[in-house]
Design a protein around this motif. Sequence first.
Motif, PDB file in Angstrom:
ATOM      1  N   GLY A  98      37.285  46.557  43.123  1.00  0.00           N
ATOM      2  CA  GLY A  98      38.331  45.833  42.426  1.00  0.00           C
ATOM      3  C   GLY A  98      37.796  45.281  41.115  1.00  0.00           C
ATOM      4  O   GLY A  98      36.619  44.957  41.018  1.00  0.00           O
ATOM      5  N   THR A 100      38.337  42.446  39.704  1.00  0.00           N
ATOM      6  CA  THR A 100      37.943  41.045  39.808  1.00  0.00           C
ATOM      7  C   THR A 100      37.899  40.630  41.274  1.00  0.00           C
ATOM      8  O   THR A 100      38.349  41.361  42.155  1.00  0.00           O
ATOM      9  CB  THR A 100      38.938  40.130  39.079  1.00  0.00           C
ATOM     10  N   SER A 102      39.669  38.383  42.634  1.00  0.00           N
ATOM     11  CA  SER A 102      41.008  38.112  43.152  1.00  0.00           C
ATOM     12  C   SER A 102      41.646  39.361  43.747  1.00  0.00           C
ATOM     13  O   SER A 102      42.583  39.268  44.535  1.00  0.00           O
ATOM     14  CB  SER A 102      41.901  37.530  42.064  1.00  0.00           C
ATOM     15  N   ALA A 103      41.138  40.515  43.384  1.00  0.00           N
ATOM     16  CA  ALA A 103      41.663  41.762  43.954  1.00  0.00           C
ATOM     17  C   ALA A 103      41.450  41.827  45.457  1.00  0.00           C
ATOM     18  O   ALA A 103      42.155  42.531  46.167  1.00  0.00           O
ATOM     19  CB  ALA A 103      41.002  42.969  43.295  1.00  0.00           C
ATOM     20  N   LYS A 105      41.783  39.296  47.529  1.00  0.00           N
ATOM     21  CA  LYS A 105      42.571  38.309  48.279  1.00  0.00           C
ATOM     22  C   LYS A 105      43.545  39.008  49.216  1.00  0.00           C
ATOM     23  O   LYS A 105      43.902  38.492  50.262  1.00  0.00           O
ATOM     24  CB  LYS A 105      43.304  37.381  47.321  1.00  0.00           C
ATOM     25  N   ASP A 106      44.019  40.132  48.819  1.00  0.00           N
ATOM     26  CA  ASP A 106      44.770  41.003  49.717  1.00  0.00           C
ATOM     27  C   ASP A 106      44.500  42.426  49.267  1.00  0.00           C
ATOM     28  O   ASP A 106      44.020  42.649  48.178  1.00  0.00           O
ATOM     29  CB  ASP A 106      46.269  40.684  49.704  1.00  0.00           C
ATOM     30  N   TYR A 108      46.237  44.732  48.207  1.00  0.00           N
ATOM     31  CA  TYR A 108      47.081  45.338  47.183  1.00  0.00           C
ATOM     32  C   TYR A 108      46.423  45.360  45.806  1.00  0.00           C
ATOM     33  O   TYR A 108      46.803  46.136  44.944  1.00  0.00           O
ATOM     34  CB  TYR A 108      48.418  44.610  47.108  1.00  0.00           C
ATOM     35  N   GLY A 109      45.429  44.521  45.582  1.00  0.00           N
ATOM     36  CA  GLY A 109      44.800  44.444  44.276  1.00  0.00           C
ATOM     37  C   GLY A 109      43.622  45.388  44.090  1.00  0.00           C
ATOM     38  O   GLY A 109      43.018  45.415  43.019  1.00  0.00           O
ATOM     39  N   SER A 111      41.420  48.573  43.332  1.00  0.00           N
ATOM     40  CA  SER A 111      41.541  49.724  42.428  1.00  0.00           C
ATOM     41  C   SER A 111      41.233  51.041  43.138  1.00  0.00           C
ATOM     42  O   SER A 111      41.910  52.048  42.933  1.00  0.00           O
ATOM     43  CB  SER A 111      40.603  49.558  41.237  1.00  0.00           C
TER      44      SER A 111
END
Length: 123
Positions: A98, A100, A102-103, A105-106, A108-109, A111
Amino acid sequence: VQLQASGGGLVQAGGSLSLSCAASGLTFNGYFMGWFRQAPGKEREFVAAVSWGGGSTYYADSVKGRFSISRNNAKNAVYLQMNSLKPDDTAVYYCAAGLTGSAFKDHYGISYWGTGTLVTVSS
């Protein structure tokens, strides 16, 4: 982009396993790297993540103190050392990248997702 996870297997409760994820096709040090897992009949959940340079690590409460994540940017690899394994740790473990933290956290973020590796902990 390829993220190839390996190292899963069958282990008794209290034992240890080490997972590896080899990455290619991406600027590895430009991504947070981490692991998710998915047990049968359950949603995919966050396990651990490590920052771009490896200086910061993050863990789910359920694995804190037992699992350790690390990365080697020279080898484009991320690792998950799992100790004191419990039957509840049984799942398919997925490597993830990801942009960052924050990706993670769930899911869906994220990559990029890697292949999964099955970890089975017997009681």
